[in-house]
Design a protein around this motif. Structure first.
Motif, mmCIF file in Angstrom:
data_model
loop_
_atom_site.group_PDB
_atom_site.id
_atom_site.type_symbol
_atom_site.label_atom_id
_atom_site.label_comp_id
_atom_site.label_asym_id
_atom_site.label_seq_id
_atom_site.Cartn_x
_atom_site.Cartn_y
_atom_site.Cartn_z
ATOM 1 N N PHE A 134 31.975 -22.730 21.271
ATOM 2 C CA PHE A 134 32.481 -23.965 20.671
ATOM 3 C C PHE A 134 31.389 -24.661 19.856
ATOM 4 C CE2 PHE A 134 35.840 -24.570 24.238
ATOM 5 C CZ PHE A 134 36.737 -23.777 23.537
ATOM 6 N N PHE A 135 30.188 -24.753 20.421
ATOM 7 C CA PHE A 135 29.078 -25.373 19.697
ATOM 8 C C PHE A 135 28.726 -24.576 18.450
ATOM 9 C CE2 PHE A 135 28.333 -27.464 23.797
ATOM 10 C CZ PHE A 135 27.969 -28.744 23.401
ATOM 11 N N VAL A 136 28.688 -23.267 18.589
ATOM 12 C CA VAL A 136 28.335 -22.407 17.459
ATOM 13 C C VAL A 136 29.340 -22.567 16.318
ATOM 14 C CG1 VAL A 136 28.205 -19.998 16.720
ATOM 15 C CG2 VAL A 136 27.087 -20.712 18.838
ATOM 16 N N HIS A 137 30.615 -22.557 16.661
ATOM 17 C CA HIS A 137 31.657 -22.678 15.635
ATOM 18 C C HIS A 137 31.559 -24.034 14.929
ATOM 19 C CE1 HIS A 137 35.480 -21.601 13.759
ATOM 20 N NE2 HIS A 137 35.866 -22.860 13.957
ATOM 21 N N SER A 138 31.348 -25.092 15.693
ATOM 22 C CA SER A 138 31.243 -26.423 15.088
ATOM 23 C C SER A 138 30.049 -26.504 14.150
ATOM 24 C CB SER A 138 31.123 -27.492 16.180
ATOM 25 O OG SER A 138 32.291 -27.561 16.959
ATOM 26 N N ARG A 139 28.908 -25.951 14.573
ATOM 27 C CA ARG A 139 27.721 -25.991 13.708
ATOM 28 C C ARG A 139 27.933 -25.154 12.449
ATOM 29 N NH1 ARG A 139 22.223 -27.284 14.111
ATOM 30 N NH2 ARG A 139 23.048 -28.827 15.585
ATOM 31 N N ALA A 140 28.551 -23.995 12.583
ATOM 32 C CA ALA A 140 28.806 -23.142 11.419
ATOM 33 C C ALA A 140 29.737 -23.832 10.426
ATOM 34 C CB ALA A 140 29.394 -21.813 11.870
ATOM 35 N N ARG A 141 30.752 -24.515 10.946
ATOM 36 C CA ARG A 141 31.672 -25.244 10.059
ATOM 37 C C ARG A 141 30.960 -26.399 9.365
ATOM 38 N NH1 ARG A 141 37.263 -24.993 10.963
ATOM 39 N NH2 ARG A 141 37.325 -26.534 9.274
ATOM 40 N N SER A 171 34.067 -13.583 11.811
ATOM 41 C CA SER A 171 34.391 -15.003 11.964
ATOM 42 C C SER A 171 33.245 -15.877 11.472
ATOM 43 C CB SER A 171 34.699 -15.321 13.429
ATOM 44 O OG SER A 171 33.548 -15.095 14.222
ATOM 45 N N VAL A 172 33.536 -17.167 11.260
ATOM 46 C CA VAL A 172 32.515 -18.104 10.819
ATOM 47 C C VAL A 172 31.426 -18.202 11.884
ATOM 48 C CG1 VAL A 172 32.057 -20.509 10.228
ATOM 49 C CG2 VAL A 172 34.175 -19.423 9.478
ATOM 50 N N GLY A 173 30.175 -18.091 11.448
ATOM 51 C CA GLY A 173 29.076 -18.093 12.413
ATOM 52 C C GLY A 173 29.037 -16.831 13.234
ATOM 53 N N GLY A 174 29.490 -15.736 12.663
ATOM 54 C CA GLY A 174 29.628 -14.479 13.392
ATOM 55 C C GLY A 174 28.384 -14.012 14.130
ATOM 56 N N PRO A 175 27.197 -14.001 13.498
ATOM 57 C CA PRO A 175 26.009 -13.538 14.214
ATOM 58 C C PRO A 175 25.696 -14.356 15.470
ATOM 59 C CG PRO A 175 25.600 -13.559 11.860
ATOM 60 C CD PRO A 175 26.930 -14.218 12.060
ATOM 61 N N ALA A 176 25.920 -15.680 15.396
ATOM 62 C CA ALA A 176 25.668 -16.514 16.573
ATOM 63 C C ALA A 176 26.688 -16.210 17.665
ATOM 64 C CB ALA A 176 25.718 -17.991 16.195
ATOM 65 N N LYS A 177 27.939 -16.022 17.265
ATOM 66 C CA LYS A 177 28.953 -15.659 18.257
ATOM 67 C C LYS A 177 28.677 -14.267 18.823
ATOM 68 C CE LYS A 177 32.462 -18.539 16.037
ATOM 69 N NZ LYS A 177 33.716 -18.573 15.247
ATOM 70 N N MET A 178 28.130 -13.414 17.974
ATOM 71 C CA MET A 178 27.753 -12.089 18.457
ATOM 72 C C MET A 178 26.650 -12.197 19.506
ATOM 73 S SD MET A 178 25.814 -9.054 16.408
ATOM 74 C CE MET A 178 24.278 -9.910 16.661
#
Length: 697
Positions: free
Chosen positions: A328-335, A228-235
Motif C-alpha cells: 500500500f505504501f509503495v503504490h501510494s509513493r509510486a502514484r 504494475s506502477v512501482g513494480g520493482p518495489a512491489k517485486m
C-alpha cells in the motif's frame, strides 16, 4: 568452498543479525572449517532421524561442533584479525573437550546422586566461561552481559534487595550444576530446539539456496508485479516474502534480494532512501512469514506446546496482511511521484518462469504435507531436503551434483554457527531466570505500572522489545521477553475475555481488579479467571500473546537508532542510514499494528466462525490502506492535509473493530472516496497552481 568472508570486513551474520568481525580462513584452517561444517550437518541429520541418543548428550555434541566453529571465524576483536589465532584454536579444542566431558561423565554424576566433584565443577565453569566469551564475539556484548547480570543477581547482590526482588542467593556449585548438567541450562530445552528444529530448517534453506530457488523467486516476483506502477518495489516486497519463507532472516533477505531490487527501484525513479526502506521493511517480514519464521517460531512451539504446523497455519494470513500493508505504501509513493511500470523487455513471462522453476515448489509441498498428516517438523524437514535434490533434477540449469550437495551441507553448518551460539547462550539466561523466578517478578513489575490495562501492557512490551532489540538478535530478544512477560500478558487477555463475556463475573466472585498489583491476590484472581476460559480460546490466547511478542521482537530491524535491516539496505542503496531507518519504520507500521489485533480481535487467528474471520481480515486491510494513505498523502490524487487527517481518523475507527465504529469508518471511507473521485474539493493540484499564479503576479 567459497563460504568465507574477506579479511577485516565488518560482516553481518545472517542468523545472528548483529554487526561482528569475522576472520578469513585460508589454507588448512579453511579446509578444517569446511569439513567440520559438513560433519556437523550429517551428525544432526542422523541424530534427528535414525541415530537416537539422550537429548543432553546430543546437545553437548551440538555445543562441541558449533562453539569450536565459532572460535575459528570470530576473532577476539577487530584488531586481532591479522594475528595468528593460536589462542582461538586452543579455545576451540577446549570447547570440544567440554562437550565430550558431559557425554562421558554424566552417568558417573548420577551414580554419585548428583554430587559434583572438583573435575565436574572445573568443566562446568570452563564451559560457562567459553560460552559467554564466544557469545560476545558472535552476537555482541548484550547477551553475555545479560547472562552475567542474572548470574551475579542469583549469586550475590539479589540478597541486598528488598521486597519482591529479594533473592537469598545460591552457591556457585549449584549454579554450575544448573548450567551444565540440568535440563534448563546451556544444554537444556533451548539447546534441544537449536539442535533439532532450527538446525534442520537452516539446512533446508541452505539446500534451497544452492539449488537455485533464490533466482527462481526473484524472476517469479518480477513476472507477477513488474507491470504494475512501482513494480520493482512491489517485486521487492513479493520476493522478500517468498525468500523469507525460506531463510527466516531479515538481514539475509535484505542482502540476497536487495542487491537486485534496490538498484531496480532506483532506476525506476524511487529515491535511494525509500528504495532501501522498502527492502528493509519487506525483508523484516521474512521472520514472520511461514513456513520457517526464524528460530523463534520453534521456541514458541516448544514453550506453548502448540504444534508448529498450527503456528505456521495461523501465522500465514497475518504475514500476508503485513506484506500487503507495505505494498500500500509503495503504490501510494509510486502514484505520487508519477512513476512508470518496469520496461516490458525487462519482465520475463510468468509461464516461462513457472515452467522452468515449478519443481522448487515440491520441497515446500513435501514439508507442509508431511507436517499436516502428523509427522514431526524434523522428519518433514529431512524429507524436504531430500526432495530439493530430487526437484533440482527436474530443472534444466540447477541440477545438484554430489559437490553441490556437499557444499549445501557445509553452507548449512556455516549458517547455523551464529544462531547456535545465540540459542546456547540464551539457555544461560533462561536457566537463571527460572532459578530465581524472575518471570514472576517482572510480571509483577508490569502489573504495578499497567494495572489491568491490556493496552498499556502491550505498550510496555513494545518498548521493552525495542530496547532489547538494540543489542540483541531477534531470536534472543523474543526468548527473553517471552520468558519475562508472556505469562502476565496471557492472563490479561483471558481477563479481558471473561469481562467481555460476563462483565459482572469478577464482582460476583467477590474479587477486584485491584488485586492484580498484589502477587498473591493476582494468582488467586487469575486462577479463577482461567476456569472460565474454554480450552480452544485459552490456546488461541496463549498463541496470540506469544505471536505479539514475536512480531514486536522484529521491530528493532526497522526502528532507529539501531535498525540493522535498514542500515544494511542503506549500504546497498548508498543512502543515509538514519533517514532510511525513519522511512522503514513508517513502511513497517503494520508490524506494530497487526499484533494488537491478535489480542483484541482474535478472529484474525481463526477463533470463531469463518465469516467473522473473513470480515475481520477485510476491515483490517481497509484500515491498513487508510493508514498508508494518511501517511503518504496520495489516494486518487494528492491529498489536502485535512483529508490526510480524515483518513487517519478513519483508520483508527476501523482498527477499533466493534460493529458500530467499524461501519462508521467504512461509511466515512466511502464518502471520502466519492469526494475525491467526483469533486474537486480539497484539490491540492489546483491550489498549487493558484499559489504559483499569485506569486507570479
Amino acid at each position: 568452498m567459497g563460504l568465507f568472508r574477506k579479511k577485516g570486513v565488518k560482516a553481518t551474520e545472517d542468523s545472528g543479525e548483529v554487526m561482528v568481525s569475522t576472520r578469513e580462513l585460508t589454507g588448512r584452517p579453511a579446509v578444517v572449517f569446511y569439513c567440520l561444517c559438513i560433519v556437523a550437518s550429517v551428525f544432526h541429520i542422523l541424530t534427528n532421524t535414525v541415530w537416537l541418543m539422550p537429548e543432553i548428550h546430543r546437545n553437548a555434541l551440538h555445543f562441541a561442533f558449533f562453539v569450536p566453529l565459532a572460535f575459528m571465524i570470530y576473532p577476539f576483536s577487530a584488531k586481532s584479525l591479522d594475528k595468528k589465532p593460536y589462542v582461538d584454536w586452543f579455545l576451540a579444542v577446549l570447547s570440544i573437550i567440554c562437550g565430550l566431558y558431559l557425554v562421558f561423565f554424566e552417568d558417573a554424576l548420577h551414580a554419585r546422586n548428583e554430587q559434583m566433584i572438583e573435575l565436574d565443577i572445573f568443566f562446568a565453569g570452563l564451559t560457562l566461561l567459553l560460552m559467554l566469551e564466544i557469545a560476545r564475539r558472535a552476537a555482541g556484548k548484550i547477551i553475555p552481559l545479560l547472562a552475567v547480570f542474572f548470574l551475579s543477581y542469583a549469586l550475590y547482590w539479589g540478597q541486598f534487595l528488598s521486597g519482591n526482588w529479594n533473592f537469598p542467593g545460591v552457591t556457585i556449585s549449584r549454579v554450575l550444576y544448573r548450567m551444565y548438567f540440568a535440563p534448563d541450562g546451556i544444554f537444556g530445552s533451548i539447546a534441544t530446539i537449536s539442535a533439532s528444529y532450527v538446525f534442520l530448517f537452516v539446512l533446508f534453506g541452505s539446500f534451497l539456496v544452492k539449488s537455485g530457488a533464490g533466482d527462481f523467486i526473484i524472476k517469479l516476483a518480477i513476472s507477477v508485479v513488474g507491470r504494475s506502477v512501482g513494480g520493482p518495489a512491489k517485486m521487492a516486497v513479493f520476493s522478500s516474502g517468498l525468500m523469507g519463507s525460506v531463510s527466516g532472516s531479515a538481514v539475509a533477505n535484505t542482502v540476497s534480494t536487495g542487491s537486485i531490487t534496490i538498484p531496480m527501484m532506483k532506476r525506476t525513479g524511487f529515491s535511494p532512501k525509500f528504495a532501501a526502506a522498502v527492502e528493509a521493511a519487506a525483508s523484516t517480514g521474512g521472520q514472520i512469514m511461514p513456513p520457517i519464521m526464524g528460530a523463534g517460531a520453534f521456541v514458541m512451539a516448544q514453550w506453548t506446546q502448540i504444534s508448529y504446523l498450527k503456528i505456521v497455519a495461523i501465522s500465514f494470513i497475518p504475514a500476508i496482511l503485513y506484506f500487503v500493508s507495505v505494498i500500500f505504501f509503495v503504490h501510494s509513493r509510486a502514484r505520487s511521484e508519477g512513476l512508470q511500470p518496469t520496461a516490458e523487455e525487462d519482465i520475463p513471462r510468468f509461464f516461462d518462469v513457472l515452467k522452468e522453476g515449478w519443481p522448487f515448489f515440491i520441497p515446500i509441498g513435501v514439508l507442509i504435507t508431511l507436517m499436516s498428516i502428523g509427522y514431526t517438523p524434523t522428519f518433514a524437514a529431512c524429507c524436504a531436503i531430500a526432495a530439493i535434490v530430487g526437484a533440482s533434477w527436474m530443472t534444466k540449469n540447477h541440477r545438484m551434483g554430489l559437490m553441490d550437495i556437499v557444499d549445501a551441507l557445509a553452507l548449512g553448518g556455516k549458517n547455523m554457527v551464529a544462531t547456535a551460539i545465540i540459542l546456547l547462550c540464551s539457555g544461560v539466561v533462561i536457566g537463571i531466570v527460572l532459578l530465581v523466578s524472575l518471570g514472576v517478578k517482572f510480571s509483577m513489575l508490569i502489573s504495578t505500572v499497567a494495572g489491568s490495562s491490556l493496552l498499556v501492557t502491550i505498550g510496555l512490551v513494545g518498548v521493552a522489545s525495542l530496547i532489547l532489540g538494540m543489542g540483541l538478535p531477534v531470536t534472543a530478544s523474543y526468548i527473553i521477553l517471552a520468558t519475562l512477560s508472556a505469562p502476565f500478558l496471557v492472563n490479561l487477555i483471558k481477563l479481558r475475555y471473561v469481562m467481555a463475556v460476563n462483565p459482572q463475573f469478577v464482582e460476583s466472585m467477590g474479587l477486584s481488579l485491584d488485586m492484580i498489583s498484589d502477587p498473591t491476590a493476582a494468582g488467586a484472581l487469575f486462577a479463577i479467571i482461567n476456569t472460565q476460559v474454554p480450552t480452544e480460546h485459552a490456546t488461541i490466547f496463549l498463541l496470540a500473546a506469544h505471536l505479539l511478542i514475536f512480531w514486536y521482537s522484529q521491530s528493532a530491524n526497522v526502528t532507529p537508532p539501531v535498525c540493522l535491516a535498514a542500515y544494511t539496505a542503506a549500504g546497498i542503496a548508498k543512502s543515509d542510514p538514519f533517514q532510511t531507518g525513519i522511512h522503514a519504520f513508517k513502511l513497517a507500521s503494520g508490524l506494530f499494528i497487526i499484533p494488537i489485533m491478535f489480542v483484541y480481535e482474535p478472529a484474525i487467528l481463526f477463533l470463531g466462525p469463518l465469516w467473522q474471520t473473513v470480515l475481520t481480515i477485510g476491515i483490517i486491510l481497509l484500515a491498513l490502506f487508510c493508514t498508508a494513505v494518511s501517511l503518504e498523502g496520495v489516494y486518487i490524487r494528492k491529498l489536502h492535509p485535512l483529508l490526510r487527517i480524515a483518513f487517519g481518523g478513519t483508520a483508527i475507527l476501523l482498527y477499533i473493530l466493534p460493529e458500530l465504529q467499524c461501519w462508521i469508518g467504512v461509511g466515512i471511507f466511502a464518502t471520502l472516496t466519492a469526494l475525491l473521485k467526483y469533486t474537486s474539493a480539497f484539490d491540492m493540484d489546483e491550489q498549487l497552481e493558484e499559489s504559483a499564479l499569485t506569486e507570479a503576479a
